[in-house]
Write an enzyme that holds these catalytic residues in place. Sequence first.
Site, mmCIF file in Angstrom:
data_model
loop_
_atom_site.group_PDB
_atom_site.id
_atom_site.type_symbol
_atom_site.label_atom_id
_atom_site.label_comp_id
_atom_site.label_asym_id
_atom_site.label_seq_id
_atom_site.Cartn_x
_atom_site.Cartn_y
_atom_site.Cartn_z
ATOM 1 N N GLU A 1 0.995 -7.486 8.712
ATOM 2 C CA GLU A 1 1.297 -6.047 8.744
ATOM 3 C C GLU A 1 2.395 -5.677 7.756
ATOM 4 O O GLU A 1 2.843 -4.536 7.716
ATOM 5 C CB GLU A 1 1.676 -5.604 10.158
ATOM 6 N N ARG B 1 -1.602 -8.809 -20.826
ATOM 7 C CA ARG B 1 -2.359 -8.555 -22.049
ATOM 8 C C ARG B 1 -1.625 -7.646 -23.029
ATOM 9 O O ARG B 1 -2.043 -7.523 -24.178
ATOM 10 C CB ARG B 1 -3.766 -8.040 -21.737
ATOM 11 N N PRO C 1 0.827 -1.218 0.000
ATOM 12 C CA PRO C 1 0.000 0.000 0.000
ATOM 13 C C PRO C 1 0.864 1.273 0.000
ATOM 14 O O PRO C 1 0.372 2.348 -0.304
ATOM 15 C CB PRO C 1 -0.818 -0.087 1.285
ATOM 16 N N ASP D 1 -6.698 0.538 -26.586
ATOM 17 C CA ASP D 1 -7.211 0.789 -25.239
ATOM 18 C C ASP D 1 -7.322 2.276 -24.950
ATOM 19 O O ASP D 1 -6.451 3.047 -25.305
ATOM 20 C CB ASP D 1 -6.275 0.198 -24.175
HETATM 21 C C1 9D3 Z 1 -4.776 -2.142 7.975
HETATM 22 C C2 9D3 Z 1 -3.374 -2.672 8.067
HETATM 23 N N1 9D3 Z 1 -2.464 -1.580 7.734
HETATM 24 C C3 9D3 Z 1 -2.100 -0.833 8.918
HETATM 25 C C4 9D3 Z 1 -1.354 -1.542 9.951
HETATM 26 C C5 9D3 Z 1 -1.283 -2.017 6.997
HETATM 27 C C6 9D3 Z 1 -1.521 -2.917 5.848
HETATM 28 C C7 9D3 Z 1 -0.705 -4.022 5.682
HETATM 29 C C8 9D3 Z 1 -0.916 -4.888 4.634
HETATM 30 C C9 9D3 Z 1 -2.547 -2.714 4.949
HETATM 31 C C10 9D3 Z 1 -2.754 -3.594 3.879
HETATM 32 C C11 9D3 Z 1 -1.951 -4.689 3.738
HETATM 33 C C12 9D3 Z 1 -2.163 -5.661 2.632
HETATM 34 N N2 9D3 Z 1 -2.147 -4.987 1.339
HETATM 35 C C13 9D3 Z 1 -1.227 -5.206 0.427
HETATM 36 O O1 9D3 Z 1 -0.365 -6.022 0.623
HETATM 37 C C14 9D3 Z 1 -1.257 -4.443 -0.805
HETATM 38 C C15 9D3 Z 1 -2.130 -3.395 -1.248
HETATM 39 C C16 9D3 Z 1 -3.256 -2.763 -0.648
HETATM 40 O O2 9D3 Z 1 -3.711 -3.061 0.470
HETATM 41 N N3 9D3 Z 1 -3.866 -1.767 -1.339
HETATM 42 C C17 9D3 Z 1 -3.464 -1.360 -2.571
HETATM 43 N N4 9D3 Z 1 -2.423 -1.916 -3.175
HETATM 44 C C18 9D3 Z 1 -1.769 -2.915 -2.507
HETATM 45 S S1 9D3 Z 1 -0.434 -3.712 -3.093
HETATM 46 C C19 9D3 Z 1 -0.299 -4.691 -1.764
#
Ligand code: 9D3
Length: 234
Positions: free
Chosen positions: A116, A154, A89, A169
């Site tokens: 996490e 793709r 994220p 696209d």
């Molecule tokens: C709510 C938990 N968060 C705060 C402690 C941290 C968190 C860790 C791991 C939030 C999401 C995740 C899992 N998400 C991904 O691994 C992820 C992701 C995403 O959640 N949103 C957009 N793109 C991606 S790419 C990998």
Amino acid sequence: MRLDLFTLFPEILSGYLGQSILAKAIERKIVEVQLHDFRLWTKDKHRTVDDRPFGGGPGMVIKVEPVVECVEAVRAGLPSSGRLILLTPQGRRLTQPIVEELASESSLQLLCGRYEGFDQRVTEILQPDEISIGDYILGGGEVAAMVLIDAVARLVPGVLGDERSSVEDSFSQGNRLLEFAQYTRPREYRGHTVPEVLLNGNHDAILKWRQEQTLQRTRERRADLLDPGDDRPI
Ligand code: 9D3
């Protein structure tokens, strides 16, 4: 293209790989995919991949050793190392220009997180490109990896049946417009009719109508796309 996917849940990805347009591409050897479970790189008898965070706090953190050792061993065996991507994220948001850039690589390694996230030293040591698929919280990186693979694959020559379609696209090659409305038979359904211009065979008029549609839709729904140099939502 060679794809190496690193995950604690390979079965999430294997289902997708066996179904999508990718399945045929894999069969035809246009794309080669290997799944790597970094739990297999743990050395303790309980195969521990995660641990409590130093400093306290909720949840668990993925341990550095199995991830670094798994990724390094796999990369060392590749003919060319290509690009290592961490789905997180905290990465830069995936856009079509990034997808196009990734599609030109001969090898991608995708690292999927859970819990996490990874110990920070995974990033320090492996120095991956960090990519997010958007501003919402997923349960893990696997779904994000599937999104990235779907978008990239793709564009790989020979993956799509119809080569024409990806070039046209609405988000490819700097084009950032929404697509016009499409209709097929019947001409009328529950009082909803097909625009007359599409029925009378005047191709200049059809082209003009579609261009107007495209601009009007984009203005109404995604004005942010018309703002040059801005790839962020409002
Ligand atoms: C709510 C938990 N968060 C705060 C402690 C941290 C968190 C860790 C791991 C939030 C999401 C995740 C899992 N998400 C991904 O691994 C992820 C992701 C995403 O959640 N949103 C957009 N793109 C991606 S790419 C990998």
